[in-house]
Design an enzyme around this catalytic site. Structure first.
Site, PDB file in Angstrom:
ATOM      1  N   HIS A  35       0.918  -1.120   0.044  1.00 54.40           N
ATOM      2  CA  HIS A  35      -0.374  -0.089   0.055  1.00 54.40           C
ATOM      3  C   HIS A  35       0.888   1.207  -0.148  1.00 54.40           C
ATOM      4  O   HIS A  35       1.893   1.407   0.792  1.00 54.40           O
ATOM      5  CB  HIS A  35      -0.971   0.019   1.363  1.00 54.40           C
ATOM      6  CG  HIS A  35      -2.156  -0.867   1.154  1.00 54.40           C
ATOM      7  ND1 HIS A  35      -3.157  -0.575   1.732  1.00 54.40           N
ATOM      8  CD2 HIS A  35      -2.328  -1.771   0.368  1.00 54.40           C
ATOM      9  CE1 HIS A  35      -4.474  -1.482   1.356  1.00 54.40           C
ATOM     10  NE2 HIS A  35      -3.492  -2.477   0.490  1.00 54.40           N
ATOM     11  N   PRO A  73      -4.441   0.674  18.723  1.00 52.45           N
ATOM     12  CA  PRO A  73      -4.018   0.190  17.470  1.00 52.45           C
ATOM     13  C   PRO A  73      -4.124   1.129  16.130  1.00 52.45           C
ATOM     14  O   PRO A  73      -3.857   1.028  15.031  1.00 52.45           O
ATOM     15  CB  PRO A  73      -4.974  -0.824  17.104  1.00 52.45           C
ATOM     16  CG  PRO A  73      -6.296  -0.765  18.139  1.00 52.45           C
ATOM     17  CD  PRO A  73      -5.556   0.092  19.315  1.00 52.45           C
ATOM     18  N   TYR A 109       3.935   6.577   9.766  1.00 51.82           N
ATOM     19  CA  TYR A 109       3.067   5.467   9.648  1.00 51.82           C
ATOM     20  C   TYR A 109       3.809   4.347   9.058  1.00 51.82           C
ATOM     21  O   TYR A 109       3.779   3.056   9.266  1.00 51.82           O
ATOM     22  CB  TYR A 109       1.882   5.784   8.848  1.00 51.82           C
ATOM     23  CG  TYR A 109       0.737   5.014   8.561  1.00 51.82           C
ATOM     24  CD1 TYR A 109      -0.289   5.241   9.508  1.00 51.82           C
ATOM     25  CD2 TYR A 109       1.102   3.682   7.774  1.00 51.82           C
ATOM     26  CE1 TYR A 109      -1.095   3.998   9.411  1.00 51.82           C
ATOM     27  CE2 TYR A 109      -0.128   2.949   7.735  1.00 51.82           C
ATOM     28  CZ  TYR A 109      -1.197   3.012   8.622  1.00 51.82           C
ATOM     29  OH  TYR A 109      -2.340   2.241   8.909  1.00 51.82           O
TER      30      TYR A 109
HETATM   31  P1  FAD Z   1       1.250 -11.442  21.414  1.00 56.36           P
HETATM   32  O1  FAD Z   1       1.146 -11.552  20.012  1.00 56.36           O
HETATM   33  O2  FAD Z   1       0.238 -11.174  22.497  1.00 56.36           O
HETATM   34  O3  FAD Z   1       1.864 -12.786  21.783  1.00 56.36           O
HETATM   35  C1  FAD Z   1       2.308 -13.327  23.194  1.00 56.36           C
HETATM   36  C2  FAD Z   1       2.086 -14.550  23.102  1.00 56.36           C
HETATM   37  O4  FAD Z   1       2.399 -15.564  24.312  1.00 56.36           O
HETATM   38  C3  FAD Z   1       0.478 -15.136  22.903  1.00 56.36           C
HETATM   39  O5  FAD Z   1       0.830 -16.220  21.822  1.00 56.36           O
HETATM   40  C4  FAD Z   1       0.130 -15.957  24.074  1.00 56.36           C
HETATM   41  O6  FAD Z   1      -0.713 -16.878  24.045  1.00 56.36           O
HETATM   42  C5  FAD Z   1       1.365 -16.250  24.868  1.00 56.36           C
HETATM   43  N1  FAD Z   1       1.531 -16.232  26.343  1.00 56.36           N
HETATM   44  C6  FAD Z   1       0.675 -15.401  26.993  1.00 56.36           C
HETATM   45  N2  FAD Z   1       0.767 -16.012  28.370  1.00 56.36           N
HETATM   46  C7  FAD Z   1       1.642 -16.771  28.422  1.00 56.36           C
HETATM   47  C8  FAD Z   1       2.298 -17.621  29.536  1.00 56.36           C
HETATM   48  N3  FAD Z   1       2.350 -17.557  30.768  1.00 56.36           N
HETATM   49  N4  FAD Z   1       3.250 -18.555  29.009  1.00 56.36           N
HETATM   50  C9  FAD Z   1       3.363 -18.861  27.619  1.00 56.36           C
HETATM   51  N5  FAD Z   1       2.879 -17.913  26.664  1.00 56.36           N
HETATM   52  C10 FAD Z   1       2.025 -17.094  27.071  1.00 56.36           C
HETATM   53  N6  FAD Z   1      -0.135  -4.121  15.497  1.00 56.36           N
HETATM   54  C11 FAD Z   1       0.259  -3.433  14.365  1.00 56.36           C
HETATM   55  O7  FAD Z   1       1.570  -3.388  14.431  1.00 56.36           O
HETATM   56  N7  FAD Z   1      -0.619  -3.258  13.250  1.00 56.36           N
HETATM   57  C12 FAD Z   1      -1.832  -3.290  13.438  1.00 56.36           C
HETATM   58  O8  FAD Z   1      -2.377  -3.265  12.398  1.00 56.36           O
HETATM   59  C13 FAD Z   1      -2.543  -3.750  14.578  1.00 56.36           C
HETATM   60  N8  FAD Z   1      -3.544  -3.940  14.710  1.00 56.36           N
HETATM   61  C14 FAD Z   1      -4.252  -4.636  15.905  1.00 56.36           C
HETATM   62  C15 FAD Z   1      -5.476  -4.749  15.815  1.00 56.36           C
HETATM   63  C16 FAD Z   1      -6.018  -5.315  17.155  1.00 56.36           C
HETATM   64  C17 FAD Z   1      -7.442  -5.611  17.029  1.00 56.36           C
HETATM   65  C18 FAD Z   1      -5.255  -5.856  18.214  1.00 56.36           C
HETATM   66  C19 FAD Z   1      -5.728  -6.505  19.306  1.00 56.36           C
HETATM   67  C20 FAD Z   1      -3.842  -5.486  18.075  1.00 56.36           C
HETATM   68  C21 FAD Z   1      -3.306  -4.884  17.045  1.00 56.36           C
HETATM   69  N9  FAD Z   1      -1.825  -4.719  16.657  1.00 56.36           N
HETATM   70  C22 FAD Z   1      -1.379  -4.250  15.799  1.00 56.36           C
HETATM   71  C23 FAD Z   1      -1.087  -5.206  17.949  1.00 56.36           C
HETATM   72  C24 FAD Z   1      -0.403  -6.448  17.673  1.00 56.36           C
HETATM   73  O9  FAD Z   1      -1.263  -7.297  17.350  1.00 56.36           O
HETATM   74  C25 FAD Z   1       0.460  -6.846  18.960  1.00 56.36           C
HETATM   75  O10 FAD Z   1       1.304  -5.654  19.253  1.00 56.36           O
HETATM   76  C26 FAD Z   1       1.402  -7.820  18.600  1.00 56.36           C
HETATM   77  O11 FAD Z   1       0.454  -9.272  18.872  1.00 56.36           O
HETATM   78  C27 FAD Z   1       2.435  -8.067  19.740  1.00 56.36           C
HETATM   79  O12 FAD Z   1       3.062  -9.200  19.725  1.00 56.36           O
HETATM   80  P2  FAD Z   1       3.743 -10.187  20.785  1.00 56.36           P
HETATM   81  O13 FAD Z   1       4.614 -11.186  20.266  1.00 56.36           O
HETATM   82  O14 FAD Z   1       4.589  -9.086  21.697  1.00 56.36           O
HETATM   83  O15 FAD Z   1       2.550 -10.555  21.656  1.00 56.36           O
HETATM   84  C1  PHB Z   2      -5.706  -4.066  10.406  1.00 57.94           C
HETATM   85  O1  PHB Z   2      -6.023  -4.955  11.209  1.00 57.94           O
HETATM   86  O2  PHB Z   2      -5.653  -4.304   9.193  1.00 57.94           O
HETATM   87  C2  PHB Z   2      -5.407  -2.872  11.013  1.00 57.94           C
HETATM   88  C3  PHB Z   2      -5.563  -2.482  12.448  1.00 57.94           C
HETATM   89  C4  PHB Z   2      -5.184  -1.160  12.771  1.00 57.94           C
HETATM   90  C5  PHB Z   2      -4.695  -0.175  12.044  1.00 57.94           C
HETATM   91  C6  PHB Z   2      -4.646  -0.347  10.618  1.00 57.94           C
HETATM   92  C7  PHB Z   2      -5.032  -1.721  10.128  1.00 57.94           C
HETATM   93  O3  PHB Z   2      -4.417   1.121  12.209  1.00 57.94           O
END
Ligand code: FAD
Ligand code: PHB
Length: 392
Positions: A74, A293, A385
């Site tokens: 994009h 987000p 962004y």
């Molecule tokens: P997580 O993905 O939360 O992974 C953590 C893992 O640890 C999980 O698999 C969990 O099950 C596991 N876990 C938890 N507790 C334990 C335990 N005690 N022992 C072992 N394992 C455990 N970010 C963006 O950059 N762009 C976006 O467009 C965006 N949109 C989003 C939209 C939504 C609706 C949401 C909810 C989030 C969005 N985010 C976005 C944020 C992004 O999804 C998170 O920041 C990302 O998942 C972080 O990755 P992580 O690996 O740190 O954590």
């Molecule tokens: C997406 O889930 O595609 C998404 C989420 C948050 C944003 C942009 C895209 O700000």
């Protein structure tokens, strides 16, 4: 049972899996422990926007092959308010940078496949995970797997277990400082089998509340609506969701409606724990910080954290030097705070705040007006962004 491993990684989200892969490329093995099943983590619908820097990291480590085939490049987003439509042109404003729309769960699938193909160990469905002796040179991680007690004896623990994980909580009270904002709204997110109304994302600031149009493929739309913070999906039957999306996103034309495949409500908060380290425990991703987000930054800062951490761990195992490990938290927090600021700013500019009076409301409109009419302001949005370049 005891397993010896140089690095124990708690959590198989994007942060934990990518760290394990990057360490493997440095010749360092690790064990990843995850409380959920493989099927669950591979189908958890979350982020969708990958910054240019995230794409580059995935490219460099050989994890981007399917992303290049299936991800959507994009080159801009649209801002909609007061019946106006304005495009922010990323390459034109940032010297050629852009983003890729590719579901987080697809990144997770790609990384799991890569790790398992290389003989990497990911232990899914672990229960009662706990971390111990973090201040010693021999920390341990304990958990139950199929009823059996397992202890990982390691030298480094990576806390990649998300916001609700156990690693941050295991750090003694008083060590960390917390910085937090909870916003007075949530996002209702849906995945729908409906063709996109636009080729690019649309961020809409509407008097009824914020709405976002995103996508996962030319046939699947991802849409979000600002709702009350305690909202429940049962109050949002499909017809109500489409009606509201049409009101907030529509500019005369109706959205193509289709079956809703997924529905969920996500609270909105900014949260940072400082420092991101305690002894030999290093926090990365959502375990250390959360962004609302609106700026699409959460996954991207998680990737930036583990890029820094993998290099620091590699230095430690190669030479016994802790210079990069000691600098880990400070190095990451600089980028984290920039993402926090941007996410807070986008959230404030685009949402309806229940407590806003006429003065604040007019300031918000004036800010949007400035962003779309000034090249400097548009460029500021665009460069944040698409993601700021890595320092090193
Ligand atoms: P997580 O993905 O939360 O992974 C953590 C893992 O640890 C999980 O698999 C969990 O099950 C596991 N876990 C938890 N507790 C334990 C335990 N005690 N022992 C072992 N394992 C455990 N970010 C963006 O950059 N762009 C976006 O467009 C965006 N949109 C989003 C939209 C939504 C609706 C949401 C909810 C989030 C969005 N985010 C976005 C944020 C992004 O999804 C998170 O920041 C990302 O998942 C972080 O990755 P992580 O690996 O740190 O954590
Ligand atoms: C997406 O889930 O595609 C998404 C989420 C948050 C944003 C942009 C895209 O700000």
């Amino acid at each position: 049972m005891r397993i010896d491993t140089p690095v124990a990684i708690v959590g198989a989200g994007p942060a934990g899996l990518l760290l394990s892969h990057l360490l493997h490329l440095e010749g360092i093995e690790s064990v990843v422990i995850e409380i959920r099943s493989r099927d669950y983590v591979e189908h958890r619908v979350r982020a969708g926007v990958l910054e240019q820097g995230t794409v580059d990291v995935l490219d460099e480590c050989g994890a981007a092959e399917r992303m290049h085939r299936e991800g959507l490049v994009h080159r801009g987003i649209e801002l909609r308010f007061d019946g106006r439509r304005h495009r922010i042109d990323f390459p034109g404003l940032t010297g050629g940078r852009s983003i890729v729309v590719y579901g987080q769960q697809e990144v997770v699938k790609d990384l799991i496949r890569l790790r398992l193909a290389a003989g990497g160990r990911i232990l899914f469905e672990a229960d009662d995970v706990s971390v111990h002796d973090l201040e010693s040179s021999a920390p341990r991680v304990r958990f139950l797997k199929g009823g059996e007690e397992i202890e990982l004896a390691c030298r480094i623990v990576a806390g990649c277990d998300g916001f609700h994980g156990v690693c941050r909580e295991a750090i003694p009270a008083g060590v960390l400082s917390f910085y937090e904002r909870v916003y007075p709204f949530a996002w209702l997110g849906i995945l729908a089998q409906a063709p996109p109304p636009s080729e690019e994302l649309i961020y809409a600031c509407h008097e009824r509340g914020f709405a976002l149009y995103s996508m996962r493929s030319p046939a699947i739309s991802r849409l979000y609506l600002q709702v009350a913070p305690d909202e429940e999906t049962v109050n949002w039957p499909d017809a109500r969701i489409w009606r509201e999306l049409n009101r907030r996103l529509g500019d005369g034309a109706r959205l193509d409606e289709g079956p809703i495949l997924e529905k969920g409500v996500t609270g909105m908060r900014s949260f940072i724990a400082e420092p991101m380290q305690f002894g030999k425990l290093f926090l990365a991703g959502d375990a250390a910080h959360i962004v609302p987000p609106t700026g699409a930054k959460g996954l991207n800062i998680a990737v930036a954290d583990v890029r820094v951490l993998s290099r620091a761990i590699a230095e430690y195992f190669a030479s016994g030097t802790e210079t990069l490990l000691k600098a880990y938290s400070q190095t990451c927090l600089k980028r984290v705070w920039r993402a926090e600021r941007f996410s807070w700013w986008m959230t404030a500019m685009l949402h309806r705040f229940p407590e806003h009076d006429g003065f604040q409301h007019r300031l918000q409109r004036s800010e949007l007006d400035y962003v779309v009419s000034s090249r400097a302001a548009s460029a500021s949005l665009a460069e944040n962004y698409v993601g700021l370049p890595f320092d090193t």
